[in-house]
Design a protein around this motif. Structure first.
Motif, mmCIF file in Angstrom:
data_model
loop_
_atom_site.group_PDB
_atom_site.id
_atom_site.type_symbol
_atom_site.label_atom_id
_atom_site.label_comp_id
_atom_site.label_asym_id
_atom_site.label_seq_id
_atom_site.Cartn_x
_atom_site.Cartn_y
_atom_site.Cartn_z
ATOM 1 N N PRO A 97 0.924 -1.178 -0.029
ATOM 2 C CA PRO A 97 -0.224 -0.074 0.191
ATOM 3 C C PRO A 97 0.993 1.211 0.202
ATOM 4 O O PRO A 97 2.016 1.256 0.391
ATOM 5 C CB PRO A 97 -0.912 -0.115 1.290
ATOM 6 N N PRO A 98 0.469 2.423 -0.551
ATOM 7 C CA PRO A 98 1.121 3.471 -0.447
ATOM 8 C C PRO A 98 1.519 3.816 0.866
ATOM 9 O O PRO A 98 0.706 3.690 1.910
ATOM 10 C CB PRO A 98 0.172 4.658 -1.108
ATOM 11 N N SER A 99 2.588 4.750 0.962
ATOM 12 C CA SER A 99 3.273 4.955 2.329
ATOM 13 C C SER A 99 2.402 6.044 2.901
ATOM 14 O O SER A 99 2.633 6.544 3.979
ATOM 15 C CB SER A 99 4.589 5.352 2.179
ATOM 16 N N CYS A 100 1.624 6.877 2.199
ATOM 17 C CA CYS A 100 0.978 8.197 2.604
ATOM 18 C C CYS A 100 -0.267 8.024 2.654
ATOM 19 O O CYS A 100 -0.830 7.963 1.660
ATOM 20 C CB CYS A 100 1.484 9.351 1.812
ATOM 21 N N ASN A 101 -1.014 7.836 3.715
ATOM 22 C CA ASN A 101 -2.381 7.799 4.029
ATOM 23 C C ASN A 101 -2.976 8.892 4.540
ATOM 24 O O ASN A 101 -3.497 8.819 5.636
ATOM 25 C CB ASN A 101 -2.852 6.417 4.628
ATOM 26 N N GLN A 102 -2.838 9.899 3.771
ATOM 27 C CA GLN A 102 -3.272 11.059 4.149
ATOM 28 C C GLN A 102 -4.337 11.715 3.142
ATOM 29 O O GLN A 102 -4.608 11.138 2.042
ATOM 30 C CB GLN A 102 -2.001 12.179 3.885
ATOM 31 N N SER A 103 -5.006 12.589 3.710
ATOM 32 C CA SER A 103 -6.154 13.365 2.996
ATOM 33 C C SER A 103 -5.703 14.355 2.064
ATOM 34 O O SER A 103 -6.129 14.384 0.726
ATOM 35 C CB SER A 103 -7.138 13.983 3.815
ATOM 36 N N THR A 104 -4.349 14.793 2.310
ATOM 37 C CA THR A 104 -3.587 15.435 1.021
ATOM 38 C C THR A 104 -2.465 14.725 0.750
ATOM 39 O O THR A 104 -1.763 14.175 1.476
ATOM 40 C CB THR A 104 -3.330 16.858 1.566
ATOM 41 N N ALA A 105 -2.288 14.935 -0.711
ATOM 42 C CA ALA A 105 -0.997 14.447 -1.144
ATOM 43 C C ALA A 105 0.229 14.745 -0.818
ATOM 44 O O ALA A 105 0.478 15.973 -0.597
ATOM 45 C CB ALA A 105 -1.086 14.229 -2.741
ATOM 46 N N ALA A 147 11.361 7.249 -15.907
ATOM 47 C CA ALA A 147 10.044 6.789 -15.730
ATOM 48 C C ALA A 147 9.471 6.056 -14.585
ATOM 49 O O ALA A 147 8.909 5.753 -13.747
ATOM 50 C CB ALA A 147 9.779 5.779 -16.941
ATOM 51 N N ALA A 148 10.636 4.930 -14.046
ATOM 52 C CA ALA A 148 10.567 4.221 -12.816
ATOM 53 C C ALA A 148 10.429 5.204 -11.457
ATOM 54 O O ALA A 148 9.556 4.809 -10.744
ATOM 55 C CB ALA A 148 11.703 3.351 -12.571
ATOM 56 N N ALA A 149 11.054 6.375 -11.534
ATOM 57 C CA ALA A 149 10.999 7.294 -10.508
ATOM 58 C C ALA A 149 9.711 7.776 -10.408
ATOM 59 O O ALA A 149 9.074 8.071 -8.993
ATOM 60 C CB ALA A 149 12.011 8.477 -10.663
ATOM 61 N N MET A 150 9.371 8.312 -11.462
ATOM 62 C CA MET A 150 7.910 9.073 -11.731
ATOM 63 C C MET A 150 6.856 7.868 -11.005
ATOM 64 O O MET A 150 5.952 8.283 -10.361
ATOM 65 C CB MET A 150 7.611 9.592 -13.010
ATOM 66 N N PHE A 173 2.845 6.513 -7.308
ATOM 67 C CA PHE A 173 1.928 5.352 -6.376
ATOM 68 C C PHE A 173 2.037 5.603 -4.890
ATOM 69 O O PHE A 173 1.212 5.501 -4.304
ATOM 70 C CB PHE A 173 2.937 4.154 -6.675
ATOM 71 N N GLU A 174 3.351 6.192 -4.557
ATOM 72 C CA GLU A 174 3.359 6.551 -3.268
ATOM 73 C C GLU A 174 2.439 7.733 -2.765
ATOM 74 O O GLU A 174 1.852 7.857 -1.698
ATOM 75 C CB GLU A 174 4.904 6.702 -2.638
ATOM 76 N N ASN A 175 2.432 8.718 -3.478
ATOM 77 C CA ASN A 175 1.627 9.955 -3.204
ATOM 78 C C ASN A 175 -0.069 9.868 -3.611
ATOM 79 O O ASN A 175 -0.644 10.811 -3.533
ATOM 80 C CB ASN A 175 2.266 10.931 -3.922
ATOM 81 N N GLY A 176 -0.276 8.610 -4.082
ATOM 82 C CA GLY A 176 -1.929 8.701 -4.218
ATOM 83 C C GLY A 176 -2.085 8.893 -5.650
ATOM 84 O O GLY A 176 -3.230 9.437 -5.891
ATOM 85 N N HIS A 177 -1.148 8.996 -6.475
ATOM 86 C CA HIS A 177 -1.436 9.243 -7.923
ATOM 87 C C HIS A 177 -1.889 10.845 -8.226
ATOM 88 O O HIS A 177 -2.939 11.215 -8.676
ATOM 89 C CB HIS A 177 -2.498 8.408 -8.554
ATOM 90 N N HIS A 178 -1.066 11.754 -7.548
ATOM 91 C CA HIS A 178 -1.363 13.107 -7.376
ATOM 92 C C HIS A 178 -0.059 13.874 -8.353
ATOM 93 O O HIS A 178 0.971 14.293 -7.666
ATOM 94 C CB HIS A 178 -1.572 13.548 -6.033
ATOM 95 N N PRO A 179 -0.199 13.868 -9.756
ATOM 96 C CA PRO A 179 0.938 14.265 -10.505
ATOM 97 C C PRO A 179 1.373 15.835 -10.176
ATOM 98 O O PRO A 179 2.397 16.232 -10.247
ATOM 99 C CB PRO A 179 0.563 14.158 -11.870
ATOM 100 N N GLU A 180 0.251 16.552 -9.584
ATOM 101 C CA GLU A 180 0.579 17.964 -9.496
ATOM 102 C C GLU A 180 1.334 18.064 -8.132
ATOM 103 O O GLU A 180 2.049 19.252 -7.919
ATOM 104 C CB GLU A 180 -0.796 18.607 -9.302
ATOM 105 N N THR A 181 1.620 16.964 -7.358
ATOM 106 C CA THR A 181 2.511 17.207 -6.018
ATOM 107 C C THR A 181 3.972 16.651 -6.488
ATOM 108 O O THR A 181 4.717 16.526 -5.410
ATOM 109 C CB THR A 181 1.755 16.579 -4.814
ATOM 110 N N ILE A 182 4.276 16.445 -7.726
ATOM 111 C CA ILE A 182 5.599 15.820 -7.969
ATOM 112 C C ILE A 182 6.303 17.154 -8.308
ATOM 113 O O ILE A 182 5.900 17.455 -9.291
ATOM 114 C CB ILE A 182 5.704 14.827 -8.869
ATOM 115 N N VAL A 183 7.537 17.263 -7.857
ATOM 116 C CA VAL A 183 8.589 18.431 -8.322
ATOM 117 C C VAL A 183 9.629 17.826 -8.956
ATOM 118 O O VAL A 183 10.561 16.983 -8.187
ATOM 119 C CB VAL A 183 8.979 19.310 -7.161
ATOM 120 N N GLU A 184 9.822 18.181 -10.038
ATOM 121 C CA GLU A 184 11.299 17.583 -10.740
ATOM 122 C C GLU A 184 12.231 18.662 -10.729
ATOM 123 O O GLU A 184 11.837 19.743 -11.086
ATOM 124 C CB GLU A 184 10.846 17.049 -12.222
#
Length: 91
Positions: free
Chosen positions: A6-14, A44-47, A52-63
């Motif tokens: 399961p994802p490590s972050c079980n939070q309401s916000t990503a 691709a693997a890192a993304m 997966f870990e942030n609950g499929h929220h691409p807007e919270t990934i900073v490259e």
């Protein structure tokens, strides 16, 4: 049936996840507070891991364009690096 961790972050916000390369050229994905992260052979693997870990929220990934090192001791402080201070906050 395939078992999936399961994802490590079980939070309401990503969670905010930083993705970039380390000084050795490996791809790094790490949650802002150092709760989870890893080294990867491709962007691709890192993304995929970050999503997966942030609950499929691409807007919270900073490259990051700067080098990021995987912090296994929970001291990750890329915010200071992003803003050019180069200092880690004191806990």
């Amino acid at each position: 049936m395939k078992l999936v961790e399961p994802p490590s972050c079980n939070q309401s916000t990503a969670a905010l996840v930083f993705v970039g390369r380390n000084r050795s050229g490996q791809w790094v994905a790490q949650e802002r507070n150092g709760l989870y992260g890893g080294l990867f052979v491709s962007r691709a693997a890192a993304m995929k891991y970050a999503l997966f870990e942030n609950g499929h929220h691409p807007e919270t990934i900073v490259e990051l364009s700067r080098a990021i090192e995987l912090d296994t001791e929970g001291r990750l402080a890329p915010v200071g690096i992003l803003f050019g201070t180069g200092k880690r906050p004191v806990a």
